[in-house]
Design a protein around this motif. Structure first.
Motif, PDB file in Angstrom:
ATOM      1  N   VAL A 179      -2.768   4.198   8.306  1.00 12.51           N
ATOM      2  CA  VAL A 179      -2.336   3.009   7.562  1.00 12.51           C
ATOM      3  C   VAL A 179      -1.116   3.366   6.725  1.00 12.51           C
ATOM      4  N   VAL A 180      -0.049   2.614   6.939  1.00  9.72           N
ATOM      5  CA  VAL A 180       1.224   2.875   6.260  1.00  9.72           C
ATOM      6  C   VAL A 180       1.710   1.600   5.590  1.00  9.72           C
ATOM      7  N   ASN A 181       2.045   1.697   4.322  1.00  9.24           N
ATOM      8  CA  ASN A 181       2.606   0.573   3.572  1.00  9.24           C
ATOM      9  C   ASN A 181       4.128   0.665   3.621  1.00  9.24           C
ATOM     10  N   ILE A 182       4.765  -0.389   4.128  1.00  8.07           N
ATOM     11  CA  ILE A 182       6.221  -0.411   4.222  1.00  8.07           C
ATOM     12  C   ILE A 182       6.743  -1.572   3.374  1.00  8.07           C
ATOM     13  N   LYS A 183       7.529  -1.244   2.379  1.00  8.66           N
ATOM     14  CA  LYS A 183       8.045  -2.249   1.458  1.00  8.66           C
ATOM     15  C   LYS A 183       9.347  -2.844   1.985  1.00  8.66           C
ATOM     16  N   SER A 184       9.769  -3.941   1.366  1.00  8.27           N
ATOM     17  CA  SER A 184      10.953  -4.644   1.838  1.00  8.27           C
ATOM     18  C   SER A 184      12.210  -3.773   1.770  1.00  8.27           C
ATOM     19  N   ASP A 185      12.195  -2.746   0.888  1.00 10.83           N
ATOM     20  CA  ASP A 185      13.340  -1.840   0.800  1.00 10.83           C
ATOM     21  C   ASP A 185      13.208  -0.646   1.750  1.00 10.83           C
ATOM     22  N   ASN A 186      12.239  -0.725   2.669  1.00 10.25           N
ATOM     23  CA  ASN A 186      12.013   0.281   3.707  1.00 10.25           C
ATOM     24  C   ASN A 186      11.400   1.579   3.198  1.00 10.25           C
ATOM     25  N   LYS A 187      10.899   1.587   1.967  1.00 13.07           N
ATOM     26  CA  LYS A 187      10.178   2.757   1.482  1.00 13.07           C
ATOM     27  C   LYS A 187       8.779   2.796   2.096  1.00 13.07           C
ATOM     28  N   ILE A 188       8.280   4.024   2.336  1.00 11.10           N
ATOM     29  CA  ILE A 188       6.988   4.213   3.003  1.00 11.10           C
ATOM     30  C   ILE A 188       5.981   4.845   2.048  1.00 11.10           C
ATOM     31  N   ASP A 189       4.772   4.299   2.030  1.00 13.06           N
ATOM     32  CA  ASP A 189       3.644   4.926   1.355  1.00 13.06           C
ATOM     33  C   ASP A 189       2.524   5.094   2.370  1.00 13.06           C
ATOM     34  N   PHE A 190       1.965   6.307   2.453  1.00 11.36           N
ATOM     35  CA  PHE A 190       0.827   6.534   3.349  1.00 11.36           C
ATOM     36  C   PHE A 190      -0.459   6.193   2.608  1.00 11.36           C
ATOM     37  N   ILE A 191      -1.195   5.244   3.141  1.00 10.19           N
ATOM     38  CA  ILE A 191      -2.466   4.837   2.551  1.00 10.19           C
ATOM     39  C   ILE A 191      -3.612   5.649   3.154  1.00 10.19           C
ATOM     40  N   ARG A 192      -3.542   5.894   4.451  1.00  6.77           N
ATOM     41  CA  ARG A 192      -4.586   6.676   5.120  1.00  6.77           C
ATOM     42  C   ARG A 192      -3.999   7.349   6.356  1.00  6.77           C
ATOM     43  N   GLU A 193      -4.246   8.643   6.467  1.00  7.18           N
ATOM     44  CA  GLU A 193      -3.848   9.360   7.679  1.00  7.18           C
ATOM     45  C   GLU A 193      -5.025   9.352   8.642  1.00  7.18           C
ATOM     46  N   GLY A 194      -4.784   8.841   9.823  1.00  5.14           N
ATOM     47  CA  GLY A 194      -5.854   8.720  10.806  1.00  5.14           C
ATOM     48  C   GLY A 194      -5.456   9.323  12.139  1.00  5.14           C
ATOM     49  N   ALA A 195      -5.569   8.520  13.195  1.00  6.64           N
ATOM     50  CA  ALA A 195      -5.346   9.025  14.548  1.00  6.64           C
ATOM     51  C   ALA A 195      -3.910   9.493  14.771  1.00  6.64           C
ATOM     52  N   ILE A 196      -2.957   8.873  14.086  1.00  4.62           N
ATOM     53  CA  ILE A 196      -1.558   9.283  14.226  1.00  4.62           C
ATOM     54  C   ILE A 196      -1.188  10.139  13.023  1.00  4.62           C
ATOM     55  N   PRO A 197      -0.839  11.406  13.215  1.00  2.00           N
ATOM     56  CA  PRO A 197      -0.543  12.299  12.089  1.00  2.00           C
ATOM     57  C   PRO A 197       0.665  11.823  11.273  1.00  2.00           C
ATOM     58  N   LYS A 198       0.630  12.133   9.982  1.00  2.00           N
ATOM     59  CA  LYS A 198       1.722  11.764   9.081  1.00  2.00           C
ATOM     60  C   LYS A 198       3.064  12.320   9.566  1.00  2.00           C
TER      61      LYS A 198
END
Length: 203
Positions: A179-198
């Motif tokens: 789960v990845v949070n992507i803001k309107s300014d294209n910044k990324i926050d990782f909420i949960r690392e799961g099947a696809i590695p960070k």
């Protein structure tokens, strides 16, 4: 009474297309249902209907205010629903969808965000040849109780609380989506690392 429908009857054999189209019409009419995904059984219904959301929360005995992600078989369903895709979200969607990536994205002209994922489960893929609106996706368990990967028990728990269940048997174990949070300014926050590695996301 809840109806139990074999996934195989919707994907194979003569008349399968007509049967899955009938399922799509029922979802459009506001019915809620249990269905298989790549990871677990979920409870869903059309995401543009507030009454459907209330029914799902009631079935799960879950308080309002807890977010539910949306699932669809293609990105267009989310765009038509009002989900915004910043540039980096478009790139990640192109690389990892359909699959185990949930993107938390800006929603409409508000400050709200919403989690969305394009699924590659065969039922979802076939369903979205007909259905155009995203569906809610939340785990098929009573709120506060553990999820059990057994369609017999799931159906018993939700008998009379949902309109129907798509039964695909016991699902193969799978890691949760990343789960990845992507803001309107294209910044990324990782909420949960799961099947696809960070690291793969960042690359």
């Amino acid at each position: 009474m809840s109806e139990r429908i074999s996934q195989d009857s919707l994907l194979n054999g003569r008349g399968a297309g007509a049967r899955i189209e009938s399922i799509a019409r029922r979802i459009e009419a506001g019915e809620i249902f249990i269905y298989p995904t790549e990871t677990i059984y979920g409870i869903g219904g059309r995401a543009d209907n507030k009454d459907v959301k209330r029914k799902i929360l009631r079935a799960k005995k879950r308080k309002a205010g807890h977010p539910m992600i949306l699932v669809a078989g293609d990105k267009r369903a989310f765009i038509d629903f009002g989900v915004c895709f910043p540039t980096i979200a478009q790139t990640l969607a192109q690389h990892f969808w359909p699959g185990h990536l949930t993107l938390v994205l800006p929603f409409g002209n508000t400050k709200e965000t919403i989690g969305v994922r394009v699924s590659n489960h065969p039922f979802i893929t076939e369903l979205y040849k007909t259905l155009k609106v995203p569906i809610f996706s939340t785990s098929a368990n009573i709120s506060g109780q553990p999820y059990v990967n057994d369609p017999e028990r799931i159906f018993t728990i939700f008998e009379g609380k949902v309109n129907f269940m798509i039964d695909a048997g016991i699902l193969q174990p799978s890691l949760s989506s990343t789960v990845v949070n992507i803001k309107s300014d294209n910044k990324i926050d990782f909420i949960r690392e799961g099947a696809i590695p960070k690291e793969k996301i960042l690359s």
